[in-house]
Design an enzyme around this catalytic site. Sequence first.
Site, PDB file in Angstrom:
ATOM      1  N   ASP A  76       0.821  -1.202   0.000  1.00 47.73           N
ATOM      2  CA  ASP A  76       0.000   0.000   0.000  1.00 47.73           C
ATOM      3  C   ASP A  76       0.863   1.264   0.000  1.00 47.73           C
ATOM      4  OD1 ASP A  76      -2.786   1.128   0.614  1.00 47.73           O
ATOM      5  OD2 ASP A  76      -1.634   1.973   2.257  1.00 47.73           O
TER       6      ASP A  76
ATOM      7  N   GLU B  95       1.991   6.263 -10.336  1.00 48.88           N
ATOM      8  CA  GLU B  95       3.094   6.981 -10.958  1.00 48.88           C
ATOM      9  C   GLU B  95       2.593   7.889 -12.077  1.00 48.88           C
ATOM     10  OE1 GLU B  95       5.786   7.073  -9.591  1.00 48.88           O
ATOM     11  OE2 GLU B  95       5.671   5.361  -8.253  1.00 48.88           O
TER      12      GLU B  95
HETATM   13  C1  GLC Z   1      -4.246   3.120  -0.279  1.00 51.80           C
HETATM   14  C2  GLC Z   1      -5.525   2.326  -0.119  1.00 51.80           C
HETATM   15  C3  GLC Z   1      -6.600   3.261   0.344  1.00 51.80           C
HETATM   16  C4  GLC Z   1      -6.182   3.820   1.692  1.00 51.80           C
HETATM   17  C5  GLC Z   1      -4.814   4.510   1.584  1.00 51.80           C
HETATM   18  C6  GLC Z   1      -4.240   4.807   2.921  1.00 51.80           C
HETATM   19  O1  GLC Z   1      -4.354   4.049  -1.264  1.00 51.80           O
HETATM   20  O2  GLC Z   1      -5.845   1.722  -1.344  1.00 51.80           O
HETATM   21  O3  GLC Z   1      -7.837   2.596   0.456  1.00 51.80           O
HETATM   22  O4  GLC Z   1      -7.135   4.746   2.143  1.00 51.80           O
HETATM   23  O5  GLC Z   1      -3.866   3.687   0.942  1.00 51.80           O
HETATM   24  O6  GLC Z   1      -3.794   3.647   3.532  1.00 51.80           O
END
Ligand code: GLC
Length: 590
Positions: free
Chosen positions: A247, A312
Site C-alpha cells: 500500500d 506513478e
Molecule cells: C491506499 C488504499 C486506500 C487507503 C490509503 C491509505 O491508497 O488503497 O484505500 O485509504 O492507501 O492507507
Amino acid sequence: MITMFPKRACRILVFAVLLHAIGPAPVFPSPQQTTPATSGKRTVQRNSGDPWWRHAVIYEIYPRSFQDSNGDGVGDLNGITSRLDYLRDLGIDAIWITPIYPSPLVDFGYDVADYTAIDPLYGTMADFDRLVSEAKKRNISVIMDFVPNHSSEQHPWFKESRSSRTNPKRDWYIWRDGKGPGQPPNNWQSWFGHSAWQFDPATNQYYYHHFYKEQPDLNWRNPEVRKAMYDAMRFWFKRGVAGFRIDAVSRLFEDPDLHDDPIVPGRNAYGDPNILHKYTDNLPEVHEVLREMRRVAEEFPGSRILISEADEPNISELTKMYGKNDEVQLPMDFQIADVNKLSAPDFRRLLDEVENNPAGGQPHYFFSNHDQPRQWDRYGDGEHNDQIAKLMAALLLTPRATPLMYFGEEIGMRTTPPARQEDVQDPIGKIGWPEEKGRDGERTPMQWDKTKNSGFSSAQRTWLPVPSSAAEYNVESESRDPNSILSFYKKVLALRRTEPALQHGSYVTVDRDNPFVLSFLRKNIGKGNSILVVLNMSAVPQTIKFDLASHGIKDSSAEQVIASPQLGPDAAVLAHFTMPAFGVFIGAVH
Ligand code: GLC
C-alpha cells in the site's frame, strides 16, 4: 464528480520480474504449473519455465463486502472461503484481500493496529489458515495487503512513541517541533485533507500523517522499523501467502529538511490550496526499501510476488518500480486504469509504452478498485454500458499482462454512492461532502442472487446497502444468460488459459492510425495461430482495412473465437473488416 483518487492517487503496489523460474512452490503450487489446460481445440500445456504469476489473473476482494458468513452485515474470511468454488469456476488464479488485520477501522483496515493478527470482525487465524489451504486445493493463491507507510494510532508502537520524547519507540514515527505556537512544522498536506501534521499535547510536538491523523507515518529511516516490518512479512509468508500488494509505497519517505511543498493554483475538494507532493512522495530511498522487501520475498520458495500501489505520473516513473528485476514484479498501472474515456489512441500509446518498458517488466493492468468509481460508470456512455463492460473485459484480459480484476466487475456492478451525508461510511466522504462523496459507492456488497441482501448477508442491515441494480446484475441471473457480462468474462478468462497465443504471443498493435478502433495481435508465428483483437471504442460501426501480411499473417479473414455482438459471415474479412458500435472481436489468424 471529484474523486479522491484522481491521477496522482495514493495507490501503490510493487512487483519485479523474475527472469528465471523458481521451481514449483511446495507451499502453494502455482496454478499454471499444476492445472492441466482445459480442453478445446487450442489446448496448451503451460510453460513450466514461467513464474506462476506471469499468466495469473488476480482478483481483488474487499472482505467487508464479499460474503458475510455470520450474519453481522460485514463480510468475513469464512465467507470468502465459501465462495472459492465460484472464483475457481470463474478462472481466477490469485486473490488479493484488502487489510484484515486488527484495526479501529478509521480507514476500514488501512489503519493497522497489529501487523501479525486477524481482526475478530473477519474471523480467526484458524479461519485464515483454512482459507489459504482451501484456496490452495483450488489452485488459488492468496495475496495479502501490506500497509508499511503508516500504522494505526492504536498500534502499541505508536502508543509507546507518543508517551514521551525519550521512549525507545519515539523515533519509530515522525515527530517535529512546530514553527511556533499553533503552527505546524511546514505546509505539508494530508492526502485526505488539511495539514499532515497533528499536534500532540502530551509531548508538545507534532507527528506526521500522510493520510488521516489516526494513521501516523512510520519512520522508515529507522532500521528497527524496517526489521519489524520485514518480520511481519515473513510471518505471513510462512503461513503460505503468495505475496503482498504494498500500500501507498511511494509515500514511505519525506524530506528530512522539511522543505515546504510547492503551492499550485486552485483548491482541492477539502478547500485546501493545491500543492505538489514534491517532498513527501517518491523519494529515491523508496527503491532501497523495495529491494529489501524483494530480498525478504526471495527467502521463501515459490516465486512470491510483490505488487506496488504507486500512482506513478508516467510510464518511465512506473518502470523504476521494477528496478533491475530486483524490486516489485507487478507495479499497478494507474496510467491505463485512469484513461477514463474510450480513446483508442490513448490506450494504444499507453499499452505500447508499457509493453516496451526498458526494465522488460511484466505489465499489470486493472480498471477498478476499492478507491475509485467502478469502470462500468467511468467508461460507460450511459446507453451501451453493458456492451462497453465486455469491451473493457477484453481490453483487460487479452493484452500481454497480468490482469487484476475488482470483485463484481465481472457482473457489471456499478458505483452506488450514498444519497445522504448521514449514510456516508468513508471518512473522506464525511470531510469532503458533497463534492467528495467518498469511496462507499465502489465498496457496496457483492451481488450474488435475488434473495435477501442479494445473498451477501442474512443481517437486517448490511454495512453498506445492497444497490437496487442487484435485482438485474447478479451472479445467479447472469450465469443463466449466455449473453451476460459474466458469461463474457468467463469465456475470455477460459480462452486465456487455453490459447497459446494469449499466453505466450507477443503484443503488437496494428492499424495504428485508427482514431476509433484499437486493434492488436498476440503474435505466435511459427507455433500455431495468432490472435487478433479488435475493439471498436466508438458508438458507430467502423470498417477497417487490415494489412497483416507484414506481420507474417497469410489468412485473408479471421476466424471468430469470441465476439460481442456476433459478426456476420463476411464481417471478418481482413481487407474489409466490419465492426459494430462498441463491438469486441477476438479471432484466430495464421
Ligand atoms: C491506499 C488504499 C486506500 C487507503 C490509503 C491509505 O491508497 O488503497 O484505500 O485509504 O492507501 O492507507
